[in-house]
Each structure stands twice: as structure tokens, then as C-alpha cells.
Design an enzyme around this catalytic site. Structure first.
Site, PDB file in Angstrom:
ATOM      1  N   LYS A 164       0.796  -1.105   0.028  1.00  0.00           N
ATOM      2  CA  LYS A 164      -0.053   0.124  -0.025  1.00  0.00           C
ATOM      3  C   LYS A 164       0.919   1.291  -0.199  1.00  0.00           C
ATOM      4  O   LYS A 164       1.665   1.615   0.929  1.00  0.00           O
ATOM      5  CB  LYS A 164      -1.021  -0.024   1.129  1.00  0.00           C
ATOM      6  CG  LYS A 164      -1.446   1.273   1.323  1.00  0.00           C
ATOM      7  CD  LYS A 164      -2.731   1.231   2.601  1.00  0.00           C
ATOM      8  CE  LYS A 164      -2.950   2.702   2.768  1.00  0.00           C
ATOM      9  NZ  LYS A 164      -3.927   2.820   4.077  1.00  0.00           N
ATOM     10  N   GLY A 182     -11.605   7.327   6.384  1.00  0.00           N
ATOM     11  CA  GLY A 182     -12.753   8.247   6.493  1.00  0.00           C
ATOM     12  C   GLY A 182     -14.109   7.545   6.956  1.00  0.00           C
ATOM     13  O   GLY A 182     -14.881   8.079   7.301  1.00  0.00           O
TER      14      GLY A 182
END
Lengths: 272, 66
Positions: A108, A196
Site C-alpha cells: 500500500k 474516512g
């Protein structure tokens, strides 16, 4: 294992790189109160891919090790992240270092130089992804919700793009929903909402839009009961995916009756 | 030998190479990744990697992260 795969999951596998996953929920392992709690939550989530970070060894805390709890997660693939890297050069080094610690080809790419908003640096992210994809990594970039950048990252060989729903750890959900839809419209690689999310309903909404998966960390790690919240997210992700595949009805601008509007228990009006 | 390990200057008389450094610091070789003067040193290259005074060594491992 508390995870019972939906019978539709196997036929609807998510392919990333050369690996397939029946779970579309990816978990982060940060911020958990204990390693045991993290293990319980990952098991409850059914996640088959989890992120880990790199950091300097802490000689004062030799038992603060992640390898022992990770060894309890049978069948779970690791995706190291490059968190802490401030530019492409550091992220590339972090990826190569992480490769020494596990067999996974996943990385990532996460480059966010500003700790206040943790917004990804688009230029450095692009450069790191370009180099790492060419080296054979299965690159999954954390990225701003930018449809142009998403295509550029696809072109350099990323196996998915991971736009933020809103700022990392903010719990503002899918604030970037309109931009995510633009990314989804043109992307030929899985779009994974990373960052989020706060509530399972937001994960379901992301999946209903057509996202390939969601990556959740804080919402589960700092929940009152992380394993229970992991179970809730797993259900929401599955429901959202099923809804996407089932095809949502179109939105209308006025009411459309779902029951017959013929006369019933009343005298028909003269003009009817 | 004087080494800068994870940003900290350490005086380690018995250390000559990377395996002896890991032993001195009580670190398992299969659970750490090593960077010497900004170069990644893979496990197979560690035994032959001779350290010099003031080398900068980063010893990294996995931690929880999102």
C-alpha cells in the site's frame, strides 16, 4: 471462525494482482487497544487482506511485536504500507524493506507529508507506484479522490486504486462521493475506498456505488466493541455488494406508486 | 565500533557485521528488515556485510497500521 461466507461470495471473488479474495473488507491493524483485540476483530471481519506498517524496532519494549498475533491469522495476506514516507524515494525504500519481512507482493503506497490533514501527495505517489509496479509489486495506492490520477495510476500498473472517502481517521464517511463515482465510472481496476469511514452504512454505500472493496481501520479499532463492529462492517460490505450486483432501481423526481391506485372502500370520484 | 542505530549513537565493541549487531541488540534476524546507509541489505547479504564506524543502520519491523 465466526465468518460464514455468503454463498454468492465465491462466485463474486475480488481479484487483486494474481490473488483472489472472497472478502471485500480489508482491515487495518493500527490503533487497536491490544494485539488480542486486533486478532479478534480481524477474525470477526472475515478479512483476508490486512495492512501493517513499518517502524523502527523498540528495544525498550521487546514484547511489543506484531509477528506473534499475526501468526494467529491463518489465511490472511499482509499488505505492508509505506506510512511515514514523505516522498517517493522513501516509499520505494519502505516497500523494499517490507518485502524482506513477508512474502506478500502487496504494497500500500501511502505518502502523506502533512500530519494535519494526511492528504496524499499525488506526484510522489505516482512516481513511487510507477517504480514499484515495474519491480513486480502489487501496488495499491492511497490517493486523493482524483479521477485523472486514478487513470494514470492504472496505466502504470497498479492493481487497484484506493481513493479516500474523507480524511484518514476523520470519520467523515463518503464526503468525496461524487468524485468516487467519477473514478468508478472509468476505472478498469478495483476501486477501494480507503480512509474516512465511520459507520457500516457508509461501507455499504461505497459498495452499492460499485467499489471493489473498502479498507477500514479506525472505525473498528476505536469502536466500543471492535470485534462486534468488525462483524457489522462485514455484513454491511456484503449487503452493499449484493445490492450493487442486484442493480439499484433508478431515482425518480416524483412519487411512483407501488400499490394500485384504484378506488378502494370509497365512492369513485365523478371524474375518475 | 561506533554505529548510529535507528538514529541513536551506540558504542558496540563486539560488533563487526550485521549478524553480530543483531545479536548484540537481541533482535531476531527473521523479524527485522535492515537498511545500512540508505541501502536495503537482504537477509542473504547480511553475513558478508562488514560494518564500519559511523555507519547508519536502520532496524525495522512490522507494527500495527492502516
Amino acid at each position: 471462525m465466526t465468518h460464514h461466507p455468503d454463498p454468492t461470495d465465491a462466485a463474486d471473488a475480488l481479484t487483486l494482482g494474481e490473488q483472489t479474495f472472497t472478502s471485500r473488507l480489508i482491515l487495518g491493524t493500527g490503533k487497536f487497544a491490544s494485539a488480542a483485540g486486533m486478532v479478534q476483530a480481524v477474525k470477526a471481519s472475515g478479512a483476508q487482506l490486512v495492512t501493517v506498517a513499518l517502524r523502527r524496532v523498540n528495544r525498550e519494549r521487546p514484547d511489543d511485536d506484531l509477528f506473534t498475533p499475526l501468526a494467529q491469522l491463518d489465511g490472511v495476506t499482509l499488505m505492508p504500507n509505506t506510512s511515514g514516507a514523505r516522498n517517493a524515494r522513501e516509499a520505494i525504500t519502505a516497500a523494499r524493506l517490507a518485502r524482506q519481512l513477508c512474502d506478500s507482493r502487496f504494497i500500500k503506497v501511502e505518502i502523506h507529508p502533512n500530519p494535519h490533514h494526511l492528504m496524499p501527495d499525488a506526484l510522489e505517489t505516482y512516481e513511487a507506484c510507477r517504480v514499484l509496479a515495474a519491480e513486480g509489486f502489487w501496488v495499491m495506492p492511497y490517493m486523493p479522490p482524483d479521477p485523472v490520477l486514478a487513470k494514470r495510476l492504472e496505466e502504470v500498473g497498479c492493481v487497484s486504486v484506493m481513493p479516500l472517502g474523507s480524511a484518514i481517521g476523520s470519520g467523515h464517511g463518503l464526503a468525496a462521493a461524487d468524485l468516487l463515482r467519477l473514478i468508478l465510472r472509468d476505472s478498469r481496476i478495483p476501486v477501494i475506498v480507503d480512509a474516512g469511514l465511520r459507520a457500516p452504512s457508509e461501507a455499504a454505500a461505497a459498495m452499492e456505488m460499485g467499489c471493489g472493496a473498502v479498507l477500514v481501520n479506525s472505525a473498528i479499532a476505536v469502536a466500543g466493541d471492535p470485534p462486534a463492529m468488525a462483524t457489522a462492517f462485514a455484513g454491511a460490505v456484503r449487503a452493499g455488494r449484493l445490492a450493487y450486483r442486484a442493480g439499484l432501481m433508478p431515482r425518480g423526481t416524483a412519487a411512483v406508486a407501488s400499490s394500485p391506485l384504484t378506488a378502494f372502500l370509497s365512492t369513485p370520484r365523478a371524474e375518475a | 565500533m561506533r554505529l548510529i542505530v535507528n538514529g541513536e549513537t551506540l558504542l558496540l565493541p563486539a560488533v563487526t557485521d550485521l549478524p553480530s549487531l543483531l545479536a548484540a541488540l537481541d533482535q531476531r534476524g527473521d523479524r527485522v528488515a535492515l537498511l545500512v546507509n540508505d541501502d536495503v541489505v537482504p537477509p542473504e547479504a547480511r553475513p558478508n556485510h562488514v560494518l564500519r564506524d559511523d555507519d547508519r543502520v536502520e532496524i525495522l519491523t512490522f507494527a500495527g497500521g492502516g
